[in-house]
Design a protein around this motif. Structure first.
Motif, PDB file in Angstrom:
ATOM      1  N   ILE A 276       6.691   1.607  -2.623  1.00 35.11           N
ATOM      2  CA  ILE A 276       5.447   1.232  -1.955  1.00 35.11           C
ATOM      3  C   ILE A 276       4.402   2.269  -2.330  1.00 35.11           C
ATOM      4  O   ILE A 276       4.631   3.473  -2.210  1.00 35.11           O
ATOM      5  N   LYS A 277       3.242   1.807  -2.768  1.00 34.44           N
ATOM      6  CA  LYS A 277       2.147   2.712  -3.097  1.00 34.44           C
ATOM      7  C   LYS A 277       1.204   2.912  -1.913  1.00 34.44           C
ATOM      8  O   LYS A 277       0.776   4.026  -1.639  1.00 34.44           O
ATOM      9  N   GLN A 278       0.860   1.790  -1.224  1.00 28.68           N
ATOM     10  CA  GLN A 278      -0.082   1.884  -0.116  1.00 28.68           C
ATOM     11  C   GLN A 278       0.232   0.829   0.943  1.00 28.68           C
ATOM     12  O   GLN A 278       0.667  -0.271   0.610  1.00 28.68           O
ATOM     13  N   TRP A 279      -0.030   1.193   2.171  1.00 24.61           N
ATOM     14  CA  TRP A 279      -0.073   0.253   3.295  1.00 24.61           C
ATOM     15  C   TRP A 279      -1.550   0.172   3.652  1.00 24.61           C
ATOM     16  O   TRP A 279      -2.143   1.188   4.004  1.00 24.61           O
ATOM     17  N   ILE A 280      -2.141  -0.993   3.548  1.00 24.35           N
ATOM     18  CA  ILE A 280      -3.565  -1.129   3.786  1.00 24.35           C
ATOM     19  C   ILE A 280      -3.793  -2.014   4.997  1.00 24.35           C
ATOM     20  O   ILE A 280      -3.511  -3.218   4.972  1.00 24.35           O
ATOM     21  N   ILE A 281      -4.270  -1.382   6.058  1.00 17.60           N
ATOM     22  CA  ILE A 281      -4.568  -2.076   7.308  1.00 17.60           C
ATOM     23  C   ILE A 281      -6.051  -1.913   7.536  1.00 17.60           C
ATOM     24  O   ILE A 281      -6.518  -0.796   7.806  1.00 17.60           O
ATOM     25  N   PRO A 282      -6.817  -2.993   7.411  1.00 16.61           N
ATOM     26  CA  PRO A 282      -8.271  -2.870   7.592  1.00 16.61           C
ATOM     27  C   PRO A 282      -8.602  -2.326   8.988  1.00 16.61           C
ATOM     28  O   PRO A 282      -7.976  -2.684   9.964  1.00 16.61           O
TER      29      PRO A 282
ATOM     30  N   HIS B 143     -11.266  -8.157   7.822  1.00 18.33           N
ATOM     31  CA  HIS B 143      -9.957  -8.127   8.486  1.00 18.33           C
ATOM     32  C   HIS B 143      -9.139  -9.387   8.228  1.00 18.33           C
ATOM     33  O   HIS B 143      -8.457  -9.879   9.123  1.00 18.33           O
ATOM     34  N   ARG B 144      -9.203  -9.924   7.028  1.00 19.12           N
ATOM     35  CA  ARG B 144      -8.494 -11.156   6.711  1.00 19.12           C
ATOM     36  C   ARG B 144      -7.003 -10.946   6.481  1.00 19.12           C
ATOM     37  O   ARG B 144      -6.222 -11.854   6.708  1.00 19.12           O
ATOM     38  N   LEU B 145      -6.621  -9.765   6.003  1.00 20.88           N
ATOM     39  CA  LEU B 145      -5.208  -9.554   5.729  1.00 20.88           C
ATOM     40  C   LEU B 145      -4.862  -8.083   5.662  1.00 20.88           C
ATOM     41  O   LEU B 145      -5.724  -7.236   5.513  1.00 20.88           O
ATOM     42  N   LYS B 146      -3.559  -7.845   5.809  1.00 15.13           N
ATOM     43  CA  LYS B 146      -2.986  -6.513   5.644  1.00 15.13           C
ATOM     44  C   LYS B 146      -2.211  -6.536   4.330  1.00 15.13           C
ATOM     45  O   LYS B 146      -1.564  -7.525   4.012  1.00 15.13           O
ATOM     46  N   LEU B 147      -2.284  -5.436   3.595  1.00 13.54           N
ATOM     47  CA  LEU B 147      -1.663  -5.395   2.279  1.00 13.54           C
ATOM     48  C   LEU B 147      -0.612  -4.297   2.155  1.00 13.54           C
ATOM     49  O   LEU B 147      -0.737  -3.240   2.777  1.00 13.54           O
ATOM     50  N   ILE B 148       0.367  -4.587   1.324  1.00 12.10           N
ATOM     51  CA  ILE B 148       1.283  -3.579   0.809  1.00 12.10           C
ATOM     52  C   ILE B 148       1.104  -3.623  -0.698  1.00 12.10           C
ATOM     53  O   ILE B 148       1.194  -4.694  -1.308  1.00 12.10           O
ATOM     54  N   THR B 149       0.806  -2.486  -1.300  1.00  9.18           N
ATOM     55  CA  THR B 149       0.782  -2.443  -2.762  1.00  9.18           C
ATOM     56  C   THR B 149       2.044  -1.725  -3.213  1.00  9.18           C
ATOM     57  O   THR B 149       2.512  -0.786  -2.556  1.00  9.18           O
TER      58      THR B 149
ATOM     59  N   TYR C 208       2.205  -8.887   6.362  1.00  5.37           N
ATOM     60  CA  TYR C 208       1.607  -8.213   5.216  1.00  5.37           C
ATOM     61  C   TYR C 208       1.729  -9.080   3.978  1.00  5.37           C
ATOM     62  O   TYR C 208       2.706  -9.815   3.818  1.00  5.37           O
ATOM     63  N   LEU C 209       0.755  -8.956   3.101  1.00  6.75           N
ATOM     64  CA  LEU C 209       0.818  -9.542   1.768  1.00  6.75           C
ATOM     65  C   LEU C 209       1.151  -8.404   0.811  1.00  6.75           C
ATOM     66  O   LEU C 209       0.431  -7.403   0.758  1.00  6.75           O
ATOM     67  N   ALA C 210       2.272  -8.546   0.080  1.00  2.00           N
ATOM     68  CA  ALA C 210       2.674  -7.524  -0.890  1.00  2.00           C
ATOM     69  C   ALA C 210       2.213  -7.941  -2.276  1.00  2.00           C
ATOM     70  O   ALA C 210       2.521  -9.051  -2.732  1.00  2.00           O
ATOM     71  N   VAL C 211       1.462  -7.059  -2.926  1.00  2.00           N
ATOM     72  CA  VAL C 211       0.941  -7.332  -4.263  1.00  2.00           C
ATOM     73  C   VAL C 211       1.204  -6.127  -5.168  1.00  2.00           C
ATOM     74  O   VAL C 211       1.189  -4.983  -4.706  1.00  2.00           O
ATOM     75  N   PRO C 212       1.443  -6.390  -6.453  1.00  2.00           N
ATOM     76  CA  PRO C 212       1.592  -5.264  -7.385  1.00  2.00           C
ATOM     77  C   PRO C 212       0.326  -4.412  -7.391  1.00  2.00           C
ATOM     78  O   PRO C 212      -0.783  -4.933  -7.210  1.00  2.00           O
ATOM     79  N   ASN C 213       0.486  -3.121  -7.620  1.00  3.69           N
ATOM     80  CA  ASN C 213      -0.676  -2.226  -7.565  1.00  3.69           C
ATOM     81  C   ASN C 213      -1.749  -2.605  -8.583  1.00  3.69           C
ATOM     82  O   ASN C 213      -2.924  -2.403  -8.337  1.00  3.69           O
ATOM     83  N   ARG C 214      -1.390  -3.216  -9.707  1.00  2.00           N
ATOM     84  CA  ARG C 214      -2.411  -3.648 -10.690  1.00  2.00           C
ATOM     85  C   ARG C 214      -3.283  -4.756 -10.106  1.00  2.00           C
ATOM     86  O   ARG C 214      -4.475  -4.825 -10.385  1.00  2.00           O
ATOM     87  N   ILE C 215      -2.723  -5.611  -9.263  1.00  2.00           N
ATOM     88  CA  ILE C 215      -3.503  -6.669  -8.614  1.00  2.00           C
ATOM     89  C   ILE C 215      -4.459  -6.061  -7.603  1.00  2.00           C
ATOM     90  O   ILE C 215      -5.612  -6.491  -7.481  1.00  2.00           O
ATOM     91  N   PHE C 216      -3.994  -5.056  -6.884  1.00  2.00           N
ATOM     92  CA  PHE C 216      -4.893  -4.381  -5.954  1.00  2.00           C
ATOM     93  C   PHE C 216      -6.094  -3.833  -6.718  1.00  2.00           C
ATOM     94  O   PHE C 216      -7.239  -4.028  -6.322  1.00  2.00           O
ATOM     95  N   ASP C 217      -5.833  -3.160  -7.834  1.00  2.00           N
ATOM     96  CA  ASP C 217      -6.917  -2.591  -8.637  1.00  2.00           C
ATOM     97  C   ASP C 217      -7.846  -3.677  -9.191  1.00  2.00           C
ATOM     98  O   ASP C 217      -9.062  -3.511  -9.205  1.00  2.00           O
TER      99      ASP C 217
END
Length: 140
Positions: free
Chosen positions: A133-139, A119-125, A95-104
């Motif tokens: 943790i705000k979100q686990w994003i699995i395409p 499907h390039r990456l999975k994210l944790i915001t 997973y790539l962890a990014v601050p929620n502001r970066i996700f937005d």
């Protein structure tokens, strides 16, 4: 060993709050003559399945002048680690962890949506100040 991201401890604490056990800090990937370091390795027991889930987490703060430059660097690192993990620990999800502001700012825009759609990456915001943790994003 590389320097830690400014949000390293924030993400680590957020994962612990989310019932993950930190197993590696950092997770060392030995491949050929090279050692690479993923920021965190963690595991979580899935009680219903009586199985274990393992993850590796690349943490990025996106603090440079250009979020797109930071994204290019993070994506390159992510792809390299992903390919090595497939060889060494195929059961571990990256997973790539990014601050929620970066996700937005990036992943709600066409460029980020394209990466997720392909499907390039999975994210944790995560929320840095609250260390959650705000979100686990699995395409899909």
């Amino acid at each position: 060993m590389p320097a830690r991201d400014i949000y390293h401890n924030n993400v680590k604490n957020a994962l612990i709050k989310d019932k993950w056990i930190i197993t590696h800090d950092p997770l060392t990937l030995k491949f050929g003559k090279k050692d690479l370091y993923v920021d965190l390795g963690a595991r979580q027991l899935l009680a219903v399945q009586k199985a274990e889930s393992k993850i590796a987490v690349v943490i990025k703060s996106f603090t440079e002048k250009s979020d797109v430059d930071d994204l290019e660097k993070a994506l390159g690192q992510y792809i390299l680690y992903q390919d090595i993990l497939i060889e060494l620990e195929p059961e571990r999800m990256l997973y790539l962890a990014v601050p929620n502001r970066i996700f937005d700012d990036l992943f709600e825009e066409p460029i980020g949506k394209l990466l997720l759609r392909n499907h390039r990456l999975k994210l944790i915001t995560f929320a840095p100040k609250q260390e959650v943790i705000k979100q686990w994003i699995i395409p899909s």
